[in-house]
Design a protein around this motif. Structure first.
Motif, short mmCIF file in Angstrom:
data_model
loop_
_atom_site.label_atom_id
_atom_site.label_comp_id
_atom_site.label_asym_id
_atom_site.label_seq_id
_atom_site.Cartn_x
_atom_site.Cartn_y
_atom_site.Cartn_z
N UNK A 52 0.82 -1.22 0.00
CA UNK A 52 0.00 0.00 0.00
C UNK A 52 0.85 1.26 0.00
N UNK A 53 2.03 1.18 0.62
CA UNK A 53 2.89 2.37 0.68
C UNK A 53 3.86 2.40 -0.50
N UNK A 54 3.62 1.56 -1.49
CA UNK A 54 4.38 1.50 -2.77
C UNK A 54 5.83 1.07 -2.59
N UNK A 55 6.13 0.37 -1.50
CA UNK A 55 7.50 -0.08 -1.28
C UNK A 55 7.73 -1.47 -1.83
N UNK A 56 6.63 -2.16 -2.17
CA UNK A 56 6.72 -3.55 -2.61
C UNK A 56 5.68 -3.72 -3.71
N UNK A 57 6.03 -4.50 -4.75
CA UNK A 57 5.08 -4.73 -5.84
C UNK A 57 4.29 -6.01 -5.58
N UNK A 58 2.97 -5.98 -5.83
CA UNK A 58 2.20 -7.22 -5.70
C UNK A 58 2.48 -8.13 -6.90
N UNK A 59 2.23 -9.44 -6.77
CA UNK A 59 2.37 -10.35 -7.91
C UNK A 59 1.22 -10.14 -8.88
N UNK A 60 0.03 -9.89 -8.33
CA UNK A 60 -1.14 -9.65 -9.17
C UNK A 60 -2.14 -8.84 -8.37
N UNK A 61 -3.17 -8.33 -9.08
CA UNK A 61 -4.19 -7.54 -8.41
C UNK A 61 -3.99 -6.05 -8.62
N UNK A 62 -4.97 -5.28 -8.15
CA UNK A 62 -4.96 -3.85 -8.39
C UNK A 62 -5.14 -3.08 -7.08
N UNK A 63 -4.32 -2.04 -6.91
CA UNK A 63 -4.43 -1.22 -5.70
C UNK A 63 -4.55 0.24 -6.11
N UNK A 64 -5.58 0.90 -5.59
CA UNK A 64 -5.72 2.33 -5.84
C UNK A 64 -5.71 3.06 -4.51
N UNK A 65 -4.92 4.13 -4.46
CA UNK A 65 -4.91 4.99 -3.30
C UNK A 65 -5.39 6.36 -3.78
N UNK A 66 -6.57 6.78 -3.30
CA UNK A 66 -7.23 7.98 -3.82
C UNK A 66 -7.20 7.99 -5.35
N UNK A 67 -7.65 6.91 -5.94
CA UNK A 67 -7.80 6.72 -7.38
C UNK A 67 -6.48 6.63 -8.15
N UNK A 68 -5.36 6.72 -7.41
CA UNK A 68 -4.08 6.59 -8.11
C UNK A 68 -3.61 5.14 -8.02
N UNK A 69 -2.98 4.67 -9.09
CA UNK A 69 -2.54 3.28 -9.15
C UNK A 69 -1.22 3.09 -8.40
N UNK A 70 -1.20 2.11 -7.49
CA UNK A 70 -0.03 1.95 -6.61
C UNK A 70 1.24 1.56 -7.38
N UNK A 71 1.08 0.95 -8.56
CA UNK A 71 2.26 0.56 -9.32
C UNK A 71 2.71 1.70 -10.24
N UNK A 72 1.75 2.29 -10.97
CA UNK A 72 2.10 3.30 -11.97
C UNK A 72 2.35 4.68 -11.34
N UNK A 73 1.47 5.05 -10.38
CA UNK A 73 1.52 6.42 -9.83
C UNK A 73 2.19 6.47 -8.46
N UNK A 74 3.19 5.59 -8.27
CA UNK A 74 3.75 5.48 -6.91
C UNK A 74 4.33 6.79 -6.40
N UNK A 75 4.88 7.60 -7.33
CA UNK A 75 5.50 8.85 -6.88
C UNK A 75 4.45 9.81 -6.30
N UNK A 76 3.29 9.87 -6.95
CA UNK A 76 2.24 10.77 -6.45
C UNK A 76 1.66 10.25 -5.14
N UNK A 77 1.54 8.92 -5.03
CA UNK A 77 1.01 8.35 -3.79
C UNK A 77 1.92 8.69 -2.62
N UNK A 78 3.22 8.60 -2.85
CA UNK A 78 4.17 8.86 -1.75
C UNK A 78 4.03 10.28 -1.19
N UNK A 79 3.54 11.22 -2.05
CA UNK A 79 3.36 12.60 -1.58
C UNK A 79 2.25 12.73 -0.54
N UNK A 80 1.26 11.84 -0.63
CA UNK A 80 0.06 12.06 0.20
C UNK A 80 -0.10 11.04 1.33
N UNK A 81 0.91 10.19 1.51
CA UNK A 81 0.79 9.24 2.61
C UNK A 81 1.85 9.49 3.68
#
Lengths: 308, 239
Positions: A52-81
């Motif tokens: 959830x904190x974008x420090x580890x990649x899941x093998x499968x599945x989808x994670x959104x943090x405030x609509x941002x994708x934990x794999x693709x948008x990890x940089x933006x997620x890190x700003x708000x957590x």
């Protein structure tokens, strides 16, 4: 309408190709709630936090943090957590003040501006602001870590077992602090192995062996308890365990502090006299057997024993 | 004779007094809960009682041996298990027990019997050849306990043995504690789970290096006029 702060769909994680840390995790955390991940060590709580904190990649599945994708948008997620990991992760050789300054600078955040958020906690540690962080007591270290995790006013705060190994009084203090953080409209995701702390959350997910075994408000777990729970006092709460192996009734017995708990899955009109007869037959001395409302711990025990 | 007898036991680190003149006795086969807030001095006291740290003043007799002059004999007669998992992950269950048994000089033939007995009690016979790294935490903790009592110590010190363990395994762990105590092993245990404090025969509560309260759970609840040990603890620390 409330926004999903976190949405997790079908997440799996395996370590070294064999240890299944997370199995098909699905859950949503709503904005502004205190969400608890409750389960023993090794259940997968920290793995989920790291994903959830974008420090580890899941093998499968989808994670959104405030609509941002934990794999693709990890940089933006890190700003708000904000993240308080399970192990002390500040700089022991920097002073209390220097640690706070460091995190504020890293997040390009202004301490003055956000002081109102951390003030109740900061007040308790500021008398030691020139002391090196490594020289603080356990409780103080944790308060400093919380200040550092909050100084950029995150939208979500992740706390990985903040109260493990902490005495009951400090634990209560810490939960009071979390309550005040929630009032600042910060979503809180917190993990704990202490079942009694679950009642301080708006909703909890019970987690065991990498699987979520239930998500509900604590009271709903209690309302959904299937057995009829009774409590009594006995001199021999542990030797009774052996005796109970022979009990013919459909019930689950376990010690509970100074009391004995038995969850019955029977019609009580017949079962209760049978149970008392059983205890007397096995020369057990006990005091009055009375019905009692289950705790979250009782619920956990029921769910795990029944799923086995 | 008492199993543990501390007399004005004190430890200072520079100007800081970590343990401040504590005196108490524990009977043979008793389960004694050693409680206190973080930083109250419990771990320092346990280190002195297990012969790892010399006191600044005062003394303690452990299984009849003096901690100041007979620490070697003490180490032979006690078992110790801490919150941090203390077995070797890349050895099997059997190898771990064999290692500790050999360190304590249990004769080879006898050792094998003891290990098999102990695994039977734990219901872990099938896991004898499994690497410890790959068994669940709760089992590891039970295994660590069985290993700590393999050399049949008179006293075993358990420092937060159930921290982070699930509610079902915590109870299984306490069943093992009761079993050991029924065989005459004295248990001194620390815990932050207040329901576990109720399982002890007697408990003490430490604060700022001193033992402030000591008695059976019922006595302490009566004395503080509350219903649970959790409330005793909260009321006491708040004062």
């Amino acid at each position: 309408m409330s926004v999903s702060a976190i949405s997790i769909k079908g997440v799996n994680k395996t370590y070294e190709g064999k240890i299944e840390a997370l199995k098909d995790i699905n859950l949503d955390v709503e904005e502004g709630e205190v969400f608890g991940l409750v389960g023993p060590d090794g259940a997968g709580k920290s793995t989920l936090f790291n994903i959830l904190t974008t420090l580890l990649l899941p093998d499968s599945g989808q994670i959104k943090v405030f609509l941002m994708d934990a794999v693709r948008d990890y940089k933006s997620i890190r700003q708000i957590i904000g993240y308080l990991p399970g192990t002390f992760s500040l700089y022991p050789d920097l002073s209390v003040q220097e640690n706070l300054d460091f995190f504020a600078v890293m997040y390009k955040s202004d301490i003055e501006e956000n002081m109102s958020l951390i003030e109740p906690i900061w007040k308790q540690i500021s008398p030691f602001k020139d002391r090196k962080a490594g020289k603080l007591s356990g409780g103080m270290k944790q308060k400093l870590a919380l200040c550092c995790a909050l100084i950029h006013r995150p939208s979500i705060l992740f706390l990985d077992e903040p109260t493990t190994g902490v005495d009951p009084v400090s634990r209560k203090e810490f939960w009071d602090i979390l309550k005040s953080i929630r009032q600042q409209n910060i979503t809180v995701v917190v993990s704990t192995p202490y079942m009694d702390e679950a009642t301080r959350c708006d909703r909890i997910a019970l987690i065991q062996d990498g699987r979520i075994i239930g998500i509900n408000p604590p009271q709903t777990f209690i309302n959904n308890f299937k057995g009829k729970l009774y409590t009594f006092k006995s001199e021999n709460i542990f030797s009774l365990l052996k005796v109970m192996e022979q009990c013919p009734l459909n019930c689950n017995y376990y010690p509970y502090g100074e009391h004995c708990h038995v969850a019955f899955y029977e019609d009580m009109q017949e079962a209760l006299p049978k149970f008392e007869a059983f205890l007397q037959e096995h020369h057990q001395t006990y005091e009055t057997i009375t019905p009692i409302d289950p705790s979250v711990e009782d619920c956990f025990i029921e769910i795990v024993t029944h799923s086995n | 004779m008492f199993s543990i007898e501390a007399n004005q036991l004190t430890k200072q680190f520079g100007t800081f007094t970590a343990v401040d003149h504590i005196s108490f006795q524990v009977n043979e086969g008793e389960i004694f809960g050693f409680l206190g807030a973080n930083g109250a001095g419990k771990t320092t006291a346990i280190k002195m009682m297990s012969g790892l740290l010399l006191p600044t003043s005062g003394t303690a007799m452990i299984a009849g041996f003096d901690i100041r002059t007979q620490s070697k004999l003490i180490k032979r007669n006690i078992g110790y298990m801490s919150q941090k998992f203390s077995l070797y992950g890349d050895l099997t269950v059997f190898e771990n027990m064999q290692l500790f048994g050999t360190i304590y000089k249990i004769p080879r033939k006898e050792l094998k019997d003891r290990i098999m007995n102990s695994l039977r009690e734990l219901d872990m016979e099938k896991q004898a050849d499994t690497l410890v790294d790959s068994i669940p935490l709760g089992w590891k903790q039970k295994l660590a306990f069985a290993t700590a009592i393999l050399h049949r110590p008179k006293i075993v010190f358990l420092d937060e043995p159930t921290s982070g363990v699930d509610p079902i395994v915590r109870r299984e762990f306490w069943k093992l504690i009761y079993l050991a105590a029924s065989k005459g092993v004295t248990i001194l245990v620390t815990t932050h789970y207040m329901d576990e404090a109720e399982y002890c025969n007697r408990i003490s509560i430490m604060s700022e290096g001193q033992i402030k309260l000591i008695g059976t759970p019922d006595e302490l609840k009566k004395k503080m006029e509350v219903n649970t040990i959790n409330d005793v603890f909260v009321k006491f620390v708040k004062r």
